[in-house]
Scaffold this motif. Structure first.
Motif, PDB file in Angstrom:
ATOM      1  N   GLU A 165       2.845 -81.300 -38.108  1.00 27.30           N
ATOM      2  CA  GLU A 165       3.253 -82.820 -37.716  1.00 27.30           C
ATOM      3  C   GLU A 165       2.923 -83.702 -38.812  1.00 27.30           C
ATOM      4  N   ALA A 166       1.562 -83.831 -39.402  1.00 28.28           N
ATOM      5  CA  ALA A 166       1.129 -84.942 -40.122  1.00 28.28           C
ATOM      6  C   ALA A 166       0.174 -84.267 -41.127  1.00 28.28           C
ATOM      7  N   ASP A 167       0.088 -82.999 -41.422  1.00 25.05           N
ATOM      8  CA  ASP A 167      -0.769 -82.753 -42.602  1.00 25.05           C
ATOM      9  C   ASP A 167       0.081 -82.275 -43.738  1.00 25.05           C
ATOM     10  N   ARG A 168      -0.485 -81.868 -44.819  1.00 27.04           N
ATOM     11  CA  ARG A 168       0.042 -81.401 -45.958  1.00 27.04           C
ATOM     12  C   ARG A 168      -0.584 -80.496 -46.670  1.00 27.04           C
TER      13      ARG A 168
ATOM     14  N   VAL B  63      -5.835 -78.197 -47.558  1.00 24.72           N
ATOM     15  CA  VAL B  63      -4.924 -78.903 -46.606  1.00 24.72           C
ATOM     16  C   VAL B  63      -5.673 -80.256 -46.675  1.00 24.72           C
ATOM     17  N   ALA B  64      -4.576 -81.222 -46.667  1.00 25.02           N
ATOM     18  CA  ALA B  64      -5.295 -82.628 -46.507  1.00 25.02           C
ATOM     19  C   ALA B  64      -4.553 -83.140 -45.047  1.00 25.02           C
ATOM     20  N   LYS B  65      -5.510 -83.411 -44.052  1.00 24.25           N
ATOM     21  CA  LYS B  65      -5.140 -83.612 -42.711  1.00 24.25           C
ATOM     22  C   LYS B  65      -4.797 -85.256 -42.537  1.00 24.25           C
TER      23      LYS B  65
ATOM     24  N   GLY C 210      -3.599 -90.116 -48.496  1.00 22.95           N
ATOM     25  CA  GLY C 210      -2.501 -89.379 -48.914  1.00 22.95           C
ATOM     26  C   GLY C 210      -1.687 -89.922 -50.158  1.00 22.95           C
ATOM     27  N   ALA C 211      -1.787 -91.069 -50.257  1.00 20.87           N
ATOM     28  CA  ALA C 211      -1.305 -91.710 -51.570  1.00 20.87           C
ATOM     29  C   ALA C 211      -1.896 -91.264 -52.820  1.00 20.87           C
TER      30      ALA C 211
ATOM     31  N   ILE D 110      -9.498 -80.874 -47.708  1.00 19.02           N
ATOM     32  CA  ILE D 110      -9.669 -82.022 -48.602  1.00 19.02           C
ATOM     33  C   ILE D 110     -10.218 -82.915 -47.573  1.00 19.02           C
ATOM     34  N   THR D 111     -11.356 -83.322 -47.986  1.00 21.38           N
ATOM     35  CA  THR D 111     -12.299 -84.370 -47.108  1.00 21.38           C
ATOM     36  C   THR D 111     -12.267 -85.768 -47.389  1.00 21.38           C
TER      37      THR D 111
END
Ligand SMILES: [Zn+2]
Length: 240
Positions: free
Chosen positions: A18-21, A36-38, A48-49, A70-71
């Motif tokens: 739903e929300a991750d990339r 993963v970028a949550k 995200g940008a 990715i934190t």
């Protein structure tokens, strides 16, 4: 060490749930990393940008079992917006990241990282024109990968001289003895431009007429396609 930090350029992203990339990064020291970028698609996420294609960031990652997480991400070069705002730059950058992705399939390298970041920075500043920047990037990236073309001496037998036949399958310019019948011929100026693009002689490159640039672009595209077997989809959209 479950946590590590590195500089990275974003090659591409995929939606995850739903929300991750999932973000594919070419890092300075750790090669290519898929991470993963949550939560980046949930809101107008600043995090995200910073993880859009063409962005360069200082990232902190947590080693996961399959994919790393990715934190943190701090922007080092917000080239993304500047590049995306200009269509020729956008298409050039798309070919660059796709090429870098393919060339670093097995392992990344510091050289490839630096070359890509330099080319994206140059594109974002509109330094040399998108077409010339892309052609120069492709020739140098392929050279670093072990496929250096020859645009001076015969690529097959090494005979010194001003040759005009170009056969990408043989590695570039070839002499008349090595050229198969019907090989395409280039103007002297186009051969000189290819050399200039390979060595980064921008003064020479930018002074070359557009018709000559188009000839060189055709050779670079053919050379790139030949070496990257499957072909680069994004190369078809580059405006000539
Ligand atoms: Zn020869």
């Amino acid at each position: 060490m479950p946590v590590y930090r590195d500089e990275a350029v974003v090659l591409r992203t995929h939606k995850l749930g739903e929300a991750d990339r999932i973000v594919t990064l070419l890092t300075r020291q750790h090669g290519k990393v898929r991470a993963v970028a949550k939560g980046v698609r949930r809101t107008a996420s600043k995090f995200g940008a910073r993880l859009e294609p063409f962005m360069v960031a200082d990232v902190q990652l947590y080693e996961g079992r399959s994919l790393d997480i990715i934190t943190q991400a701090e922007s080092l070069g917000s080239y993304g917006a500047l590049i995306t705002a200009d269509y020729p730059s956008y298409t050039a950058a798309s070919v660059m990241v796709e090429t870098a992705d393919k060339l670093t399939e097995s392992e990344g390298s510091l050289q490839q990282y630096l070359l890509l970041v330099g080319a994206l920075r140059s594109l974002s500043r509109r330094e040399h024109g998108a077409g010339l920047t892309l052609d120069s990037y492709l020739l140098r990236a392929l050279s670093m990968a072990g496929w250096a073309p020859s645009f001076q001496d015969c690529a097959r037998c090494g005979t010194v001289g001003d040759h005009s036949a170009v056969v990408v399958q043989l590695g570039g310019i070839v002499c008349d003895d090595c050229a198969p019948p019907g090989s395409p011929r280039l103007d002297v100026e186009a051969v000189a431009l290819l050399s200039a693009l390979l060595t980064g002689d921008w003064e020479h490159a930018k002074a070359t007429p557009e018709r000559t640039q188009a000839q060189a672009t055709g050779v670079v595209a053919a050379y790139t396609q030949f070496h990257l077997e499957r072909g680069l989809r994004s190369l078809e959209h580059v405006s000539k």
